[in-house]
Design a protein around this motif. Structure first.
Motif, PDB file in Angstrom:
ATOM      1  N   ARG A   1     -12.484   4.814  10.219  1.00 42.91           N
ATOM      2  CA  ARG A   1     -11.662   6.433  10.536  1.00 42.91           C
ATOM      3  C   ARG A   1     -10.732   6.356  10.879  1.00 42.91           C
ATOM      4  NH1 ARG A   1     -16.995  10.362  11.749  1.00 42.91           N
ATOM      5  NH2 ARG A   1     -16.526  10.738   9.476  1.00 42.91           N
ATOM      6  N   ALA A   2     -10.675   6.060  12.009  1.00 39.86           N
ATOM      7  CA  ALA A   2      -9.655   5.626  12.507  1.00 39.86           C
ATOM      8  C   ALA A   2      -8.471   5.320  11.828  1.00 39.86           C
ATOM      9  CB  ALA A   2      -9.108   4.685  14.590  1.00 39.86           C
ATOM     10  N   LEU A   3      -8.320   4.378  10.929  1.00 41.38           N
ATOM     11  CA  LEU A   3      -7.209   4.060   9.896  1.00 41.38           C
ATOM     12  C   LEU A   3      -7.125   4.777   8.892  1.00 41.38           C
ATOM     13  CD1 LEU A   3      -7.505   0.431   9.653  1.00 41.38           C
ATOM     14  CD2 LEU A   3      -5.894   1.254   9.657  1.00 41.38           C
ATOM     15  N   LYS A   4      -7.764   6.005   8.499  1.00 46.26           N
ATOM     16  CA  LYS A   4      -8.147   6.617   7.347  1.00 46.26           C
ATOM     17  C   LYS A   4      -7.488   8.332   7.836  1.00 46.26           C
ATOM     18  CE  LYS A   4      -9.326   9.234   4.128  1.00 46.26           C
ATOM     19  NZ  LYS A   4      -8.750   9.210   2.509  1.00 46.26           N
ATOM     20  N   GLN A   5      -7.552   8.146   9.040  1.00 53.42           N
ATOM     21  CA  GLN A   5      -6.841   9.605  10.403  1.00 53.42           C
ATOM     22  C   GLN A   5      -4.994   8.805   9.965  1.00 53.42           C
ATOM     23  OE1 GLN A   5      -7.824  12.702  11.467  1.00 53.42           O
ATOM     24  NE2 GLN A   5      -5.618  12.451  11.719  1.00 53.42           N
ATOM     25  N   ARG A   6      -4.735   8.038  10.444  1.00 53.93           N
ATOM     26  CA  ARG A   6      -3.126   7.574  10.188  1.00 53.93           C
ATOM     27  C   ARG A   6      -2.781   7.213   8.475  1.00 53.93           C
ATOM     28  NH1 ARG A   6      -0.950   1.563   9.932  1.00 53.93           N
ATOM     29  NH2 ARG A   6      -2.786   1.374  11.173  1.00 53.93           N
ATOM     30  N   MET A   7      -4.074   6.707   7.849  1.00 47.38           N
ATOM     31  CA  MET A   7      -2.985   6.545   6.860  1.00 47.38           C
ATOM     32  C   MET A   7      -2.932   8.034   5.767  1.00 47.38           C
ATOM     33  SD  MET A   7      -2.014   3.642   7.070  1.00 47.38           S
ATOM     34  CE  MET A   7      -1.899   3.271   4.596  1.00 47.38           C
ATOM     35  N   ASP A   8      -4.209   8.910   5.875  1.00 46.25           N
ATOM     36  CA  ASP A   8      -4.451   9.734   4.776  1.00 46.25           C
ATOM     37  C   ASP A   8      -4.719  10.991   5.780  1.00 46.25           C
ATOM     38  OD1 ASP A   8      -4.788  11.114   2.583  1.00 46.25           O
ATOM     39  OD2 ASP A   8      -6.710   9.995   1.797  1.00 46.25           O
ATOM     40  N   PRO A   9      -4.316  11.694   6.670  1.00 43.32           N
ATOM     41  CA  PRO A   9      -4.850  12.338   7.700  1.00 43.32           C
ATOM     42  C   PRO A   9      -6.005  13.933   6.409  1.00 43.32           C
ATOM     43  CG  PRO A   9      -2.692  12.681   7.633  1.00 43.32           C
ATOM     44  CD  PRO A   9      -3.348  11.563   7.164  1.00 43.32           C
ATOM     45  N   GLN A  10      -5.336  14.173   5.562  1.00 44.54           N
ATOM     46  CA  GLN A  10      -5.299  15.481   4.626  1.00 44.54           C
ATOM     47  C   GLN A  10      -6.582  15.035   3.824  1.00 44.54           C
ATOM     48  OE1 GLN A  10      -4.266  18.470   5.830  1.00 44.54           O
ATOM     49  NE2 GLN A  10      -2.639  16.834   7.049  1.00 44.54           N
ATOM     50  N   ASN A  11      -7.238  13.984   3.626  1.00 45.03           N
ATOM     51  CA  ASN A  11      -8.288  13.002   2.996  1.00 45.03           C
ATOM     52  C   ASN A  11      -7.926  13.504   1.421  1.00 45.03           C
ATOM     53  OD1 ASN A  11     -10.167  11.650   2.591  1.00 45.03           O
ATOM     54  ND2 ASN A  11     -12.282  13.812   2.873  1.00 45.03           N
TER      55      ASN A  11
ATOM     56  N   ILE B   1     -15.117   7.502   3.208  1.00 46.78           N
ATOM     57  CA  ILE B   1     -15.176   8.131   5.394  1.00 46.78           C
ATOM     58  C   ILE B   1     -14.132   9.212   5.451  1.00 46.78           C
ATOM     59  CG2 ILE B   1     -14.955   6.766   7.617  1.00 46.78           C
ATOM     60  CD1 ILE B   1     -15.537   4.313   6.043  1.00 46.78           C
ATOM     61  N   ALA B   2     -14.151   9.919   6.019  1.00 47.22           N
ATOM     62  CA  ALA B   2     -13.305  11.190   6.190  1.00 47.22           C
ATOM     63  C   ALA B   2     -12.500  11.248   7.686  1.00 47.22           C
ATOM     64  CB  ALA B   2     -14.344  12.111   5.961  1.00 47.22           C
ATOM     65  N   PRO B   3     -11.359  11.501   7.581  1.00 49.94           N
ATOM     66  CA  PRO B   3     -10.508  11.019   8.892  1.00 49.94           C
ATOM     67  C   PRO B   3     -10.661  12.106  10.030  1.00 49.94           C
ATOM     68  CG  PRO B   3      -9.415  12.478   6.931  1.00 49.94           C
ATOM     69  CD  PRO B   3     -10.588  12.219   6.120  1.00 49.94           C
TER      70      PRO B   3
ATOM     71  N   VAL C   1       1.126  -1.514  -0.017  1.00 44.31           N
ATOM     72  CA  VAL C   1      -0.031  -0.453   0.254  1.00 44.31           C
ATOM     73  C   VAL C   1       1.197   1.535   0.254  1.00 44.31           C
ATOM     74  CG1 VAL C   1      -2.051   1.139   1.305  1.00 44.31           C
ATOM     75  CG2 VAL C   1      -1.904  -1.290   1.733  1.00 44.31           C
ATOM     76  N   VAL C   2       0.441   2.083  -1.260  1.00 42.35           N
ATOM     77  CA  VAL C   2       1.124   3.595  -0.854  1.00 42.35           C
ATOM     78  C   VAL C   2       0.231   4.322   0.070  1.00 42.35           C
ATOM     79  CG1 VAL C   2       2.359   5.250  -2.052  1.00 42.35           C
ATOM     80  CG2 VAL C   2       2.575   2.329  -2.929  1.00 42.35           C
ATOM     81  N   ALA C   3       0.599   4.883   0.736  1.00 35.74           N
ATOM     82  CA  ALA C   3       0.271   5.580   1.800  1.00 35.74           C
ATOM     83  C   ALA C   3       0.074   7.078   1.176  1.00 35.74           C
ATOM     84  CB  ALA C   3       1.089   5.909   3.117  1.00 35.74           C
ATOM     85  N   ALA C   4      -0.759   8.308   1.866  1.00 34.88           N
ATOM     86  CA  ALA C   4      -0.687   9.600   1.525  1.00 34.88           C
ATOM     87  C   ALA C   4       0.288  10.058   0.981  1.00 34.88           C
ATOM     88  CB  ALA C   4      -2.263  10.312   2.204  1.00 34.88           C
TER      89      ALA C   4
ATOM     90  N   GLY D   1     -12.997  -0.802   1.452  1.00 37.24           N
ATOM     91  CA  GLY D   1     -12.905   0.257  -0.200  1.00 37.24           C
ATOM     92  C   GLY D   1     -11.485   0.465  -0.337  1.00 37.24           C
ATOM     93  N   GLY D   2     -10.749   1.434  -0.718  1.00 37.07           N
ATOM     94  CA  GLY D   2      -9.901   2.076  -1.732  1.00 37.07           C
ATOM     95  C   GLY D   2      -9.935   3.354  -0.941  1.00 37.07           C
ATOM     96  N   ASN D   3     -10.425   3.347  -0.139  1.00 42.16           N
ATOM     97  CA  ASN D   3      -9.666   5.062   0.706  1.00 42.16           C
ATOM     98  C   ASN D   3      -8.717   4.930   1.514  1.00 42.16           C
ATOM     99  OD1 ASN D   3     -11.398   7.135   1.826  1.00 42.16           O
ATOM    100  ND2 ASN D   3     -11.816   6.399   3.686  1.00 42.16           N
ATOM    101  N   LEU D   4      -7.901   4.002   1.936  1.00 42.11           N
ATOM    102  CA  LEU D   4      -6.552   4.142   2.953  1.00 42.11           C
ATOM    103  C   LEU D   4      -5.109   4.109   1.810  1.00 42.11           C
ATOM    104  CD1 LEU D   4      -7.786   1.163   5.144  1.00 42.11           C
ATOM    105  CD2 LEU D   4      -8.479   3.972   5.603  1.00 42.11           C
ATOM    106  N   GLY D   5      -5.743   4.140   0.443  1.00 44.44           N
ATOM    107  CA  GLY D   5      -4.446   4.285   0.439  1.00 44.44           C
ATOM    108  C   GLY D   5      -3.973   3.476  -1.444  1.00 44.44           C
ATOM    109  N   VAL D   6      -3.178   3.526  -2.223  1.00 50.19           N
ATOM    110  CA  VAL D   6      -3.381   2.807  -3.583  1.00 50.19           C
ATOM    111  C   VAL D   6      -2.215   1.796  -2.884  1.00 50.19           C
ATOM    112  CG1 VAL D   6      -2.229   3.402  -5.599  1.00 50.19           C
ATOM    113  CG2 VAL D   6      -2.707   5.183  -4.521  1.00 50.19           C
ATOM    114  N   VAL D   7      -3.427   0.683  -3.567  1.00 50.97           N
ATOM    115  CA  VAL D   7      -2.887  -0.957  -3.224  1.00 50.97           C
ATOM    116  C   VAL D   7      -2.242  -1.209  -5.004  1.00 50.97           C
ATOM    117  CG1 VAL D   7      -3.760  -3.226  -2.623  1.00 50.97           C
ATOM    118  CG2 VAL D   7      -4.348  -1.326  -1.384  1.00 50.97           C
ATOM    119  N   THR D   8      -1.259  -1.554  -4.751  1.00 49.01           N
ATOM    120  CA  THR D   8      -0.003  -1.810  -5.729  1.00 49.01           C
ATOM    121  C   THR D   8       0.316  -3.587  -6.039  1.00 49.01           C
ATOM    122  OG1 THR D   8       1.768  -1.346  -5.140  1.00 49.01           O
ATOM    123  CG2 THR D   8       0.420   0.432  -5.553  1.00 49.01           C
TER     124      THR D   8
END
Length: 471
Positions: free
Chosen positions: A451-461, A469-471, A176-179, A202-209
């Motif tokens: 939501r907690a994972l989103k905050q960690r992986m992609d805090p700027q959305n 699911i916004a951080p 996974v490539v994070a933000a 879903g594809g909300n947490l980063g780019v899965v290569t």
């Protein structure tokens, strides 16, 4: 001159930066005006026509990382494309940046460990071709051009669901490539919480290569059921289907399709294109298929019965001709606690209301292995409903957009009062339901974890165009 839209609604010019990115890529950069721009931007669903400012056609994880860093630095509106088959069109974006994994389609199989490493842009057909060389398979969808990434990260209901679970249940690792451009190698020991989120979040947490997928002995042949009846017998057939499916072993995955009779030499010519009901099924062990499907095949006077042993890869391609790229699609879904008489009556009535003969109402029998995974064991959420209704509006002409989408929405509303209130997020319409749909699908506890994972992986959305699911 290339202007790109930012996540705050502004625009920015990045000609020099895009030139530098293009020079560093193993893949290619496509901009508006380039000869291959229109073919590169085209999505499977022609309703979702998008005009990105630039498309990064990645060939490696490093290409993805460089594209993500550029998007993050300049706060660009960014879409991620795996197969490009999301009905809502989230693989494209107007005036933004598309990170396209379509060139990354390698699948490598280790038959000893029964694992496959699947690149982020691989399609079901790529996976099936590689795994069936070893008489192995991963549970996936039912249309071979679907991208594994988009399907699997959001669930993955296919022909093996009752025997082997969902696609997401069989994801055991990922890259996974994070933000922020960092690359995460995830498995059940390294960041199990992120792996949990990838299993249906879903594809909300980063780019899965890359995905690592568990394989199972399947094939090379399975037993396929295909029994077609005229529409005037639809309720009779659906009653029999309800009774038959209630006590099926996990080995059988099936659905009843209300739609139009296909053109086939085994189907009477006068029925082609006319309303009908088709019972479809897969039995992984071809030696047991005839016995297990006998009750549904023994109904009197079928218009056609095409059942029999087939190569698994052929079954996976059964619907390919029905879903060409560039046609127009709008799909919704509801889960049902039972196939009640009212649900069946409404489904048959809605079949006759379809504006397009290409549209279908699909009654998927769930349960089995997929239902024995706890609601909070994966991000996918609750699996207790025994049936899923897939409402597929499929048509060809832009002038018919409104009528077909209105039918699908009306059909969903008609069945919603009988449903569990939960949609399947691979059939989400155009995501009109927003956060309410996501909360219902994942459940409140899973929603909070995501939501907690989103905050960690992609805090700027940064990755906000998928089921966000916004951080």
């Amino acid at each position: 001159m290339t202007e790109l839209t930012t996540i705050d609604g502004g625009t920015t010019r990045l000609d020099a930066e895009l030139d530098a990115l293009a020079a560093d890529l193993t893949g290619t950069l496509v901009r508006a005006g380039d000869p291959d721009y229109d073919t590169s931007r085209a999505l499977w669903n022609a309703v979702t026509d998008r005009h990105p400012a630039a498309i990064v056609r990645c060939a490696t994880t490093e290409d993805v990382r460089r594209a993500v860093l550029l998007a993050a630095e300049h706060r660009l509106l960014v879409a991620v494309r795996a197969g490009g088959h999301n009905v809502a069109g989230t693989a494209g974006v107007d005036d933004g940046l598309v990170i396209d994994l379509g060139q990354m389609r390698d699948v490598s199989v280790d038959p000893g460990t029964r694992l496959a490493r699947v690149a982020g842009g691989a399609r079901l057909g790529d996976l099936d071709a590689a795994t069936q060389e070893h008489a192995l398979a991963a549970p996936a969808g039912v249309f071979s051009d679907t991208g594994i990434g988009g399907l699997g990260l959001t669930g993955g209901i296919g022909w093996l669901r009752r025997l082997l679970g969902l696609t997401c249940d069989n994801i055991v690792g990922a890259t996974v490539v994070a933000a922020d451009g960092t690359v995460h190698e995830v498995d059940e020991e390294n960041d199990p919480e992120l792996l949990w989120g990838l299993r249906g979040g879903g594809g909300n947490l980063g780019v899965v290569t890359e995905l690592v997928v568990r394989l199972h002995p399947v094939g090379p042949e399975v037993y396929a059921g295909f029994v077609l009846h005229r529409a005037d017998r639809a309720l009779e057939v659906l009653h029999a289907y309800r009774d038959w499916s209630a006590d099926l072993p996990d080995e059988v995955s099936s659905m009843a399709v209300l739609g139009a009779a296909p053109e086939d030499e085994a189907v009477p010519a006068e029925l082609t294109g006319q309303p009908c009901v088709i019972v479809l099924a897969c039995v992984a062990d071809p030696d047991h298929g005839e016995e297990l499907l006998a009750p549904i095949r023994d109904l009197p006077d079928p218009a056609a019965d095409l059942s029999g042993p087939v190569p698994y890869v052929e079954l996976q391609q059964l619907f390919d001709a029905d879903y060409p790229e560039g046609m127009r699609y709008y799909w919704r879904s509801v889960h049902l606690p039972e196939l009640s008489e009212e649900a069946l009556l409404r489904s048959v009535d809605q079949m006759h209301r379809r504006p397009s003969a290409l549209s279908t109402i699909d009654l998927w029998h769930l349960g089995g292995a997929m239902s024995r995974v706890g609601a909070e064991d994966t991000a996918f959420g609750d699996r207790s409903a025994p049936y899923l209704v897939g409402i597929e509006a499929n048509w060809t002409e832009p002038d018919d957009d409104e009528a077909n989408m209105r039918w699908a929405r009306g059909c969903a509303a008609d069945l919603d009062a009988l449903s569990t209130g939960r949609e399947y997020l691979n059939f989400p319409g155009f995501q009109e339901g927003g956060q309410e749909t996501l909360r219902a699908a994942h459940g409140e506890a899973n929603y909070a974890r995501l939501r907690a994972l989103k905050q960690r992986m992609d805090p700027q959305n940064l990755f906000r165009l998928h089921q966000n699911i916004a951080p």
